[in-house]
Write a protein that holds these residues in place. Structure first.
Motif, PDB file in Angstrom:
ATOM      1  N   ALA A 216      31.658  50.751  -8.332  1.00 12.72           N
ATOM      2  CA  ALA A 216      30.691  51.433  -7.463  1.00 12.72           C
ATOM      3  C   ALA A 216      29.975  50.435  -6.566  1.00 12.72           C
ATOM      4  O   ALA A 216      29.776  50.689  -5.363  1.00 12.72           O
ATOM      5  N   LEU A 217      29.596  49.292  -7.111  1.00 12.07           N
ATOM      6  CA  LEU A 217      28.907  48.267  -6.309  1.00 12.07           C
ATOM      7  C   LEU A 217      29.844  47.683  -5.252  1.00 12.07           C
ATOM      8  O   LEU A 217      29.420  47.395  -4.117  1.00 12.07           O
ATOM      9  N   ARG A 218      31.113  47.506  -5.606  1.00  7.05           N
ATOM     10  CA  ARG A 218      32.080  47.009  -4.617  1.00  7.05           C
ATOM     11  C   ARG A 218      32.260  48.012  -3.478  1.00  7.05           C
ATOM     12  O   ARG A 218      32.245  47.647  -2.295  1.00  7.05           O
ATOM     13  N   LEU A 219      32.392  49.267  -3.838  1.00  2.00           N
ATOM     14  CA  LEU A 219      32.598  50.303  -2.828  1.00  2.00           C
ATOM     15  C   LEU A 219      31.352  50.525  -1.974  1.00  2.00           C
ATOM     16  O   LEU A 219      31.442  50.939  -0.821  1.00  2.00           O
ATOM     17  N   ASP A 220      30.190  50.239  -2.541  1.00  7.55           N
ATOM     18  CA  ASP A 220      28.950  50.368  -1.778  1.00  7.55           C
ATOM     19  C   ASP A 220      28.940  49.465  -0.554  1.00  7.55           C
ATOM     20  O   ASP A 220      28.289  49.773   0.441  1.00  7.55           O
ATOM     21  N   THR A 221      29.677  48.354  -0.622  1.00  6.97           N
ATOM     22  CA  THR A 221      29.719  47.453   0.541  1.00  6.97           C
ATOM     23  C   THR A 221      30.395  48.110   1.739  1.00  6.97           C
ATOM     24  O   THR A 221      30.233  47.645   2.873  1.00  6.97           O
TER      25      THR A 221
ATOM     26  N   LEU B  10      33.748  57.398  -4.480  1.00  5.74           N
ATOM     27  CA  LEU B  10      34.914  56.702  -3.928  1.00  5.74           C
ATOM     28  C   LEU B  10      35.759  56.030  -5.002  1.00  5.74           C
ATOM     29  O   LEU B  10      36.841  55.519  -4.708  1.00  5.74           O
ATOM     30  N   ILE B  11      35.270  55.995  -6.246  1.00 10.53           N
ATOM     31  CA  ILE B  11      36.032  55.353  -7.319  1.00 10.53           C
ATOM     32  C   ILE B  11      37.367  56.082  -7.501  1.00 10.53           C
ATOM     33  O   ILE B  11      37.424  57.307  -7.560  1.00 10.53           O
ATOM     34  N   ASN B  12      38.434  55.312  -7.573  1.00  8.48           N
ATOM     35  CA  ASN B  12      39.806  55.827  -7.751  1.00  8.48           C
ATOM     36  C   ASN B  12      40.309  56.628  -6.555  1.00  8.48           C
ATOM     37  O   ASN B  12      41.248  57.416  -6.682  1.00  8.48           O
ATOM     38  N   VAL B  13      39.668  56.445  -5.397  1.00  7.72           N
ATOM     39  CA  VAL B  13      40.107  57.141  -4.181  1.00  7.72           C
ATOM     40  C   VAL B  13      40.998  56.201  -3.368  1.00  7.72           C
ATOM     41  O   VAL B  13      40.642  55.043  -3.121  1.00  7.72           O
ATOM     42  N   ASP B  14      42.171  56.690  -2.957  1.00  2.00           N
ATOM     43  CA  ASP B  14      43.043  55.903  -2.080  1.00  2.00           C
ATOM     44  C   ASP B  14      42.441  55.830  -0.680  1.00  2.00           C
ATOM     45  O   ASP B  14      41.866  56.812  -0.194  1.00  2.00           O
ATOM     46  N   GLU B  15      42.561  54.687  -0.055  1.00  3.16           N
ATOM     47  CA  GLU B  15      42.093  54.471   1.318  1.00  3.16           C
ATOM     48  C   GLU B  15      40.636  54.931   1.502  1.00  3.16           C
ATOM     49  O   GLU B  15      40.345  55.825   2.305  1.00  3.16           O
ATOM     50  N   PRO B  16      39.713  54.327   0.776  1.00  8.96           N
ATOM     51  CA  PRO B  16      38.318  54.775   0.851  1.00  8.96           C
ATOM     52  C   PRO B  16      37.704  54.695   2.251  1.00  8.96           C
ATOM     53  O   PRO B  16      36.901  55.552   2.611  1.00  8.96           O
ATOM     54  N   GLU B  17      38.098  53.682   3.021  1.00 12.86           N
ATOM     55  CA  GLU B  17      37.523  53.574   4.366  1.00 12.86           C
ATOM     56  C   GLU B  17      37.957  54.736   5.241  1.00 12.86           C
ATOM     57  O   GLU B  17      37.170  55.260   6.036  1.00 12.86           O
TER      58      GLU B  17
END
Length: 315
Positions: A90-95, A115-122
């Motif tokens: 979660a902290l990584r994806l928060d960036t 976004l955890i376990n989501v492909d292509e979060p961006e």
């Protein structure tokens, strides 16, 4: 009375002990609902270790810190068997959220967790931003930051976002003829998109549930509509679920004789969760519940701030 409510009561008592000086009961109830819907007991030691991990991994003014975010942390704690890797992710994806629309959201912890376990979060964030802009164009006065999380959940569930927007508008137009316009009503139109029923059928389900409860002298306010919508998705109006709703609501009223406006807020998600089968989509169980919890947390926090401000101004 149903077992899930017993789990809720057990979690609530344990949470009260663990957060004696940290939280109001409004936040504790949201946490207890979270553990109950996931059939996970609250473990004080595990939760304290999770708090320590968040504190160790974040800076002083991080949005992931503070007692208000115990609700978010309880979501991870209830969902993941091994919580520290989930916190790290979660902290990584928060960036990725230092971008337009998401940067200043108080709900960043919930958004990052979604976004955890989501492909292509961006790519999903870009799609969510576009859908959020559509919400703002259609309903500029009703759309708020909670709709960012709604948009993110929806773009993960549906590929054709233009058709999705039209479907949501169909729900909203039909609903506003029956119910007052509000941000909650907009969220209801988002949630109903998860239903496989024709739009008229699922809307009629929602309205029938509302009529049944009101017929039993239970007031259904705007704040209850999103959770009622989730129940309408997973269950047609029926006597067994109605009895559970009434039993839980009455039990909460008995426990809190003078202050029990929360009673239906507790009952609805518990009964809805009881109807979600094990093979239900992760988005339906975790995404929509996370959304409801985040919205309720934001509303609770706003109400708390208003009460504190009112008290301070009267001194």
């Amino acid at each position: 009375m149903m077992t899930r409510y017993t789990h809720y009561l057990e979690a609530l008592e344990a949470i009260k002990t663990a957060t004696k000086w940290s939280l109001t009961d409004d936040f504790r109830r949201l946490m207890a609902i979270n553990y109950a819907i996931h059939d996970t007991p609250f473990d004080e030691t595990r939760f304290e270790e999770a708090q320590a991990a968040v504190k160790r991994k974040t800076k002083a003014f991080s949005k992931f810190r503070g007692s208000n975010n115990f609700v978010w942390l309880s979501f991870l704690d209830a969902k993941y068997e091994d919580i520290e890797p989930a916190i790290d992710e979660a902290l990584r994806l928060d960036t990725l959220l230092d971008r337009k629309h998401f940067r200043f959201s108080m709900l960043r912890p919930f958004i990052a967790s979604q976004l955890i376990n989501v492909d292509e979060p961006e790519r999903r964030l870009d799609e969510a931003s576009a859908l959020y802009q559509t919400f703002k164009r259609n309903h500029p006065w009703l759309t708020s930051e909670e709709d960012l999380l709604s948009a993110l959940v929806l773009v993960q569930a549906f590929d054709d976002h233009d058709a999705l927007s039209q479907r949501i508008e169909t729900y909203y137009e039909a609903l506003k003829a029956e119910l007052p316009r509000s941000n909650e009503l907009q969220l209801v139109s988002h949630l109903l998109a998860f239903s496989d029923l024709p739009s008229d059928d699922v809307i009629n389900r929602l309205l029938e549930w509302r009529t049944r409860l009101q017929g039993r002298a239970i007031t259904v306010k705007n704040e209850h509509l999103p959770a009622l919508a989730l129940l309408a998705i997973v269950a047609a109006p029926n006597d067994n679920d109605e009895r559970d709703l009434i039993d839980i609501t009455n039990a909460e009223k008995e426990k809190h004789r003078w202050f029990h406006t929360h009673a239906l807020t507790v009952a609805l998600p518990l009964v809805a969760a009881n109807n979600i089968k094990e093979n239900a989509s992760d988005l339906l169980l975790h995404g929509t519940f996370a959304h409801l919890l985040a919205m309720q947390q934001a509303a609770t926090a706003a109400a708390t701030v208003a009460i504190i401000s009112s008290t301070a101004s009267s001194d």
